[in-house]
Design an enzyme around this catalytic site. Structure first.
Site, PDB file in Angstrom:
ATOM      1  N   ARG A 230     -38.365 -15.595  25.971  1.00  0.00           N
ATOM      2  CA  ARG A 230     -38.815 -16.032  24.651  1.00  0.00           C
ATOM      3  C   ARG A 230     -39.895 -17.084  24.877  1.00  0.00           C
ATOM      4  O   ARG A 230     -39.821 -17.872  25.827  1.00  0.00           O
ATOM      5  CB  ARG A 230     -37.657 -16.674  23.860  1.00  0.00           C
ATOM      6  CG  ARG A 230     -36.642 -15.677  23.324  1.00  0.00           C
ATOM      7  CD  ARG A 230     -37.211 -14.825  22.180  1.00  0.00           C
ATOM      8  NE  ARG A 230     -36.247 -13.901  21.625  1.00  0.00           N
ATOM      9  CZ  ARG A 230     -36.120 -12.625  21.983  1.00  0.00           C
ATOM     10  NH1 ARG A 230     -36.908 -12.102  22.903  1.00  0.00           N
ATOM     11  NH2 ARG A 230     -35.222 -11.849  21.396  1.00  0.00           N
ATOM     12  N   GLU A 259     -45.353 -16.330  17.810  1.00  0.00           N
ATOM     13  CA  GLU A 259     -45.873 -14.950  17.728  1.00  0.00           C
ATOM     14  C   GLU A 259     -46.180 -14.558  16.288  1.00  0.00           C
ATOM     15  O   GLU A 259     -45.430 -14.961  15.396  1.00  0.00           O
ATOM     16  CB  GLU A 259     -44.833 -13.974  18.319  1.00  0.00           C
ATOM     17  CG  GLU A 259     -44.597 -14.246  19.792  1.00  0.00           C
ATOM     18  CD  GLU A 259     -43.455 -13.436  20.398  1.00  0.00           C
ATOM     19  OE1 GLU A 259     -42.876 -12.594  19.684  1.00  0.00           O
ATOM     20  OE2 GLU A 259     -43.142 -13.662  21.561  1.00  0.00           O
ATOM     21  N   HIS A 277     -45.476  -8.864  23.100  1.00  0.00           N
ATOM     22  CA  HIS A 277     -44.007  -8.734  23.033  1.00  0.00           C
ATOM     23  C   HIS A 277     -43.585  -7.257  23.018  1.00  0.00           C
ATOM     24  O   HIS A 277     -43.027  -6.768  22.037  1.00  0.00           O
ATOM     25  CB  HIS A 277     -43.445  -9.470  21.810  1.00  0.00           C
ATOM     26  CG  HIS A 277     -41.968  -9.748  21.935  1.00  0.00           C
ATOM     27  ND1 HIS A 277     -41.374 -10.864  21.394  1.00  0.00           N
ATOM     28  CD2 HIS A 277     -40.959  -9.062  22.538  1.00  0.00           C
ATOM     29  CE1 HIS A 277     -40.075 -10.839  21.650  1.00  0.00           C
ATOM     30  NE2 HIS A 277     -39.798  -9.740  22.350  1.00  0.00           N
TER      31      HIS A 277
END
Ligand code: NAP
Ligand code: 8YV
Length: 316
Positions: A230, A259, A277
């Site tokens: 993360r 993000e 991602h």
């Protein structure tokens, strides 16, 4: 039929299966959320979501009869599990079915960064090979010491896949695991010993900014940081300045603090590989994750349990 709220994207197949078993409401199609919650909130017993969207407090509060949350993803940092446990809400996630894909992503980032995949691809496409001749040499990914931060399900898969590069594996987590790799109880010491540091812990407060200035400096000017966990695990401002000041050699990043916003300073750096991602984002793996997300809900309808509860909910 019980009512289910779907938060976030879902494949056609997943939506079809959900609709076979539940009265399906898609958050993406609701224009007036507060009106919807007033009308249906008390009837919603199930939610399907992902680890990023989670379930916002507004929705949790407006659904007093919520009984189960099925998370599409292994990470569930967007879900307030303490509140769920207090309210007796079962939370499930999708462990294991994505281990191989995320491990492949970590390997891909290591190979791409060491072998300058993006720079070499651009070299061909821009005509420089024709104009200037052979491209500059890159560095070998073989025989490196790789430090894994988080020797869990995915961390172990990464370690196994790294055998093809003849890597020496070392690792750090809060407690040692039953694995044939050297354990470091101190992250900075592990970074000092590693050529590559791969982050694969959960997100959330306990791992926030574990990769700080001290760890980056210990990794050093030839070192490589890979983050497939993360964005919150890395102090992003420190990462950018370590790369700018050449205190860190390379970075391969699949995840970011905010993000989909990525620090623009990284865009021009040839020693950095950036992914949006996509650690688990293949048709095959996302289908397996979607299937498990729905299977957990069907199991709940059958006997009130789920197949893969998050650890906080195993006692519910
Ligand atoms: P897991 O099996 O629970 O493993 C997590 C590991 O992290 C454990 O070894 C744990 O050991 C360690 N850990 C937890 N907190 C820590 C801390 N504060 N300091 C050091 N180590 C810590 O989880 P997993 O299935 O491998 O998944 C890991 C994470 O990968 C997920 O939670 C998710 O955030 C991320 N992920 C990302 C993608 C992507 O698309 N990029 C895809 C899937 C998963 P200890 O408890 O002993 O510390
Ligand atoms: C996906 C992930 O981004 O599983 C996780 O924790 O980060 C990824 O697999 C996502 O959760 C899919 O919904």
């Amino acid at each position: 039929m019980q009512h289910l709220l779907l938060i976030g994207a879902a494949t056609e197949r997943m939506q079809q299966r959900l609709a076979e078993h539940f009265q399906l409401h898609k958050l993406s199609e609701i224009d007036d959320l507060s009106g919807f919650l007033t009308e249906y909130g008390a009837r919603i017993s199930a939610v399907a979501t992902n680890g990023h969207s989670g379930v916002k407090p507004l929705i949790m509060d407006a659904c007093p009869n919520l009984k189960v949350i099925s998370c599409h993803g292994v990470g569930y940092d967007g879900i307030d599990t303490a509140t769920c446990v207090a309210r007796g809400i079962l939370v499930s996630h999708t462990p294991n079915v994505l281990n191989a894909e995320v491990a492949n992503t970590a390997l891909m980032l290591i190979l791409a960064a060491y072998r300058n995949l993006l720079g070499n691809d651009a070299y061909v496409r821009s005509g420089r090979w024709l104009r200037d001749g052979a491209a500059p040499l890159s560095h070998s990914p073989d025989n490196r010491t790789v430090g894994i931060l988080g020797m869990g399900r995915i961390g172990q898969e990464i370690a196994e896949r790294l055998q093809v590069l003849n890597s020496s594996i070392i690792y750090h987590s809060r407690s040692p695991k039953d694995v044939p790799y050297t354990y470091y109880d101190n992250l900075t010491d592990m970074a000092q010993a590693a050529d590559v540091l791969v982050c694969i812990t959960p997100g959330g407060p306990s791992t926030s900014k574990l990769i700080n200035r001290e760890v980056l400096n210990a990794l050093g000017p030839d070192g490589m940081l890979i983050n497939v966990s993360r964005g919150t695990v890395v102090d992003e401002a420190e990462l950018v300045s370590a790369l700018q000041e050449k205190r860190l050699g390379y970075a391969g990043l699949d995840v970011f603090e905010d993000e989909p916003r990525v620090p623009e300073a990284l865009f021009a750096m040839p020693n950095v590989v950036l992914l949006p991602h996509v650690g688990s984002a293949t048709h095959e793996t996302r289908a397996a994750m979607a299937a498990l997300t729905v299977d957990n809900l069907i199991q709940f309808l059958q006997d009130g349990s789920v197949l893969t509860p998050v650890p906080e909910c195993t006692a519910i």
